[in-house]
Structure formats: C-alpha cells, structure tokens
Scaffold this motif. Structure first.
Motif, PDB file in Angstrom:
ATOM      1  N   PRO A  93      15.642  32.109 -27.876  1.00  0.00           N
ATOM      2  CA  PRO A  93      17.113  32.024 -26.912  1.00  0.00           C
ATOM      3  C   PRO A  93      16.793  32.805 -25.891  1.00  0.00           C
ATOM      4  O   PRO A  93      15.890  33.847 -25.752  1.00  0.00           O
ATOM      5  CB  PRO A  93      17.789  33.002 -28.015  1.00  0.00           C
ATOM      6  N   TYR A  94      17.543  32.499 -24.815  1.00  0.00           N
ATOM      7  CA  TYR A  94      17.485  33.241 -23.672  1.00  0.00           C
ATOM      8  C   TYR A  94      18.969  33.070 -22.852  1.00  0.00           C
ATOM      9  O   TYR A  94      19.495  32.227 -23.299  1.00  0.00           O
ATOM     10  CB  TYR A  94      16.415  32.816 -22.675  1.00  0.00           C
ATOM     11  N   THR A  95      19.237  34.188 -22.013  1.00  0.00           N
ATOM     12  CA  THR A  95      20.316  33.948 -21.366  1.00  0.00           C
ATOM     13  C   THR A  95      20.311  33.139 -20.032  1.00  0.00           C
ATOM     14  O   THR A  95      19.349  33.192 -19.010  1.00  0.00           O
ATOM     15  CB  THR A  95      20.963  35.333 -20.940  1.00  0.00           C
ATOM     16  N   LEU A  96      21.224  32.223 -19.941  1.00  0.00           N
ATOM     17  CA  LEU A  96      20.976  31.212 -19.052  1.00  0.00           C
ATOM     18  C   LEU A  96      21.405  32.007 -17.428  1.00  0.00           C
ATOM     19  O   LEU A  96      22.314  32.713 -17.438  1.00  0.00           O
ATOM     20  CB  LEU A  96      22.063  30.112 -19.021  1.00  0.00           C
ATOM     21  N   GLN A  97      20.643  31.840 -16.334  1.00  0.00           N
ATOM     22  CA  GLN A  97      20.477  32.511 -15.219  1.00  0.00           C
ATOM     23  C   GLN A  97      21.686  31.707 -14.216  1.00  0.00           C
ATOM     24  O   GLN A  97      21.882  32.276 -13.110  1.00  0.00           O
ATOM     25  CB  GLN A  97      19.126  32.781 -14.729  1.00  0.00           C
ATOM     26  N   ARG A 110      28.597  20.837 -18.781  1.00  0.00           N
ATOM     27  CA  ARG A 110      27.993  21.987 -18.072  1.00  0.00           C
ATOM     28  C   ARG A 110      28.043  23.442 -18.998  1.00  0.00           C
ATOM     29  O   ARG A 110      28.881  23.610 -19.450  1.00  0.00           O
ATOM     30  CB  ARG A 110      29.203  22.099 -16.808  1.00  0.00           C
ATOM     31  N   ILE A 111      26.891  23.986 -18.984  1.00  0.00           N
ATOM     32  CA  ILE A 111      26.869  25.113 -19.303  1.00  0.00           C
ATOM     33  C   ILE A 111      26.606  26.188 -18.295  1.00  0.00           C
ATOM     34  O   ILE A 111      25.937  26.147 -17.379  1.00  0.00           O
ATOM     35  CB  ILE A 111      25.336  25.096 -20.172  1.00  0.00           C
ATOM     36  N   LYS A 112      27.469  27.315 -18.319  1.00  0.00           N
ATOM     37  CA  LYS A 112      27.572  28.347 -17.365  1.00  0.00           C
ATOM     38  C   LYS A 112      26.516  29.323 -17.478  1.00  0.00           C
ATOM     39  O   LYS A 112      26.202  29.619 -18.679  1.00  0.00           O
ATOM     40  CB  LYS A 112      28.942  28.793 -17.473  1.00  0.00           C
ATOM     41  N   ALA A 113      26.222  29.862 -16.223  1.00  0.00           N
ATOM     42  CA  ALA A 113      25.275  31.059 -16.217  1.00  0.00           C
ATOM     43  C   ALA A 113      25.883  32.187 -17.090  1.00  0.00           C
ATOM     44  O   ALA A 113      27.024  32.288 -17.279  1.00  0.00           O
ATOM     45  CB  ALA A 113      25.224  31.467 -14.948  1.00  0.00           C
ATOM     46  N   GLY A 114      25.017  32.988 -17.952  1.00  0.00           N
ATOM     47  CA  GLY A 114      25.424  33.621 -18.834  1.00  0.00           C
ATOM     48  C   GLY A 114      25.574  33.600 -20.178  1.00  0.00           C
ATOM     49  O   GLY A 114      25.409  34.510 -21.244  1.00  0.00           O
ATOM     50  N   GLU A 115      25.560  32.142 -20.777  1.00  0.00           N
ATOM     51  CA  GLU A 115      25.310  31.942 -22.143  1.00  0.00           C
ATOM     52  C   GLU A 115      24.109  31.919 -22.665  1.00  0.00           C
ATOM     53  O   GLU A 115      23.027  31.607 -22.126  1.00  0.00           O
ATOM     54  CB  GLU A 115      25.960  30.407 -22.106  1.00  0.00           C
ATOM     55  N   LEU A 116      23.952  32.336 -23.907  1.00  0.00           N
ATOM     56  CA  LEU A 116      22.803  32.345 -24.637  1.00  0.00           C
ATOM     57  C   LEU A 116      22.440  31.053 -25.007  1.00  0.00           C
ATOM     58  O   LEU A 116      23.270  30.193 -25.865  1.00  0.00           O
ATOM     59  CB  LEU A 116      22.945  33.131 -26.022  1.00  0.00           C
ATOM     60  N   VAL A 117      21.220  30.464 -24.767  1.00  0.00           N
ATOM     61  CA  VAL A 117      20.697  29.079 -24.930  1.00  0.00           C
ATOM     62  C   VAL A 117      19.394  29.215 -25.610  1.00  0.00           C
ATOM     63  O   VAL A 117      18.629  30.110 -25.670  1.00  0.00           O
ATOM     64  CB  VAL A 117      20.907  28.323 -23.746  1.00  0.00           C
ATOM     65  N   CYS A 118      18.915  27.879 -26.020  1.00  0.00           N
ATOM     66  CA  CYS A 118      17.496  27.557 -26.268  1.00  0.00           C
ATOM     67  C   CYS A 118      17.074  26.189 -25.765  1.00  0.00           C
ATOM     68  O   CYS A 118      18.055  25.273 -25.635  1.00  0.00           O
ATOM     69  CB  CYS A 118      17.244  27.524 -27.834  1.00  0.00           C
TER      70      CYS A 118
END
Length: 161
Positions: A93-97, A110-118
């Motif tokens: 997991p990482y936080t989308l920049q 659309r996935i917004k910056a700041g969301e936790l993703v893999c």
C-alpha cells in the motif's frame, strides 16, 4: 489455473466447493429516529477508515513475509464478477501522490491524490468452472483503492495433478 482451497490445521489442503466463500452476510445499520446525520456520517467514515487501515496492514504484512505472491480481492458491482475481483497485488500500500484515471473501466474511474492504494494485476474467471481463476495474459494492471479491499492476504493453492 487456481481453484480456491482451504489450508487445514494438519497442513493438508481441502477443495472449497460451492459458493460459500462469496456468500457474504450484509447487515443494514439503521440510525435512531433522533440521531444526528452528521454524527452518522462521521461514524461511517471512521468505520471505513479503520477497515482501510486493517486491510493495508494485512497487505503490508504479506509483503513483509516475502513468501510469494500476495493475492486479494476487492469489491465491485460488476454482475459477472460475483461481487469481487481476484488480484495479485504488485505493490504494498502507498498514498497516491497525484490523481489517477483508470481507463479499464467504463466510464473511467478517477482516484484522487491522497488515497491509500495498491498496484495489482487481475485474475480472470475460468469459463464453466465455478470459483476457478487464471492470471490475465498479458497481465491486466490496475490500481486498487485499499478501502475497497475485502480480502487482503489470500493463499491460493495450485491445482494438483
């Protein structure tokens, strides 16, 4: 090709038959008549944040073990997918920049910056074989919101001859 199996306490594998693994129990929590809508929304947000963190920890722990691919599922409304997609996670997991648009969906998501993703790659259902999956070839890559993950560390056993 993989078929879901359960690891027994004695170390043996048992085939999982039927649809029991995807027969989820969904409950509806109803607010009291005099409850505050803002408090209800805050409670839902806290519960979702807690589950997201739990799934992120489980995915991270699986990567930290470093004992093979990390498989999981995430929820979908796609009627052909039994309520979830099976994937192999290709990143912890990482936080989308920055915002990301997922064009493999129609319409695009659309996935917004700041969301936790893999990052992940899809498995495909095997036609005519219930609960059997195979890796996409070539791999179909995606980005998964951790808040949509419903199983974070599945163990898949190859079908034995």
């Amino acid at each position: 090709i993989f078929k879901p199996r359960r690891l027994e306490p004695d170390g043996s594998w048992t085939d999982v038959e039927g649809r029991g693994l995807s027969d989820w129990i969904i409950v509806s929590l109803e607010p009291k008549k005099d409850s505050d809508p803002a408090e209800e929304e805050e409670a839902h947000a806290e519960a979702l944040a807690g589950m997201t963190e739990l799934m992120a920890q489980r995915i991270q722990a699986a990567f930290d073990r470093d004992d093979g691919p990390v498989h999981g599922t995430f929820s979908t409304l796609d009627e052909d997918a039994d309520g979830y997609y099976l994937v192999v996670f290709t990143s912890p997991p990482y936080t989308l920049q920055h915002d990301v648009e997922l064009t493999e969906y129609t319409p695009a998501l659309r996935i917004k910056a700041g969301e936790l993703v893999c990052d992940a790659e899809y498995y495909n259902k095997v036609k005519g074989a219930q609960l059997w999956y195979t890796r996409s070839s070539p791999p179909t890559k995606t980005t998964v919101r951790v808040q949509h993950v419903v199983a974070a560390d599945l163990r898949l056993a190859p079908v034995s001859a």
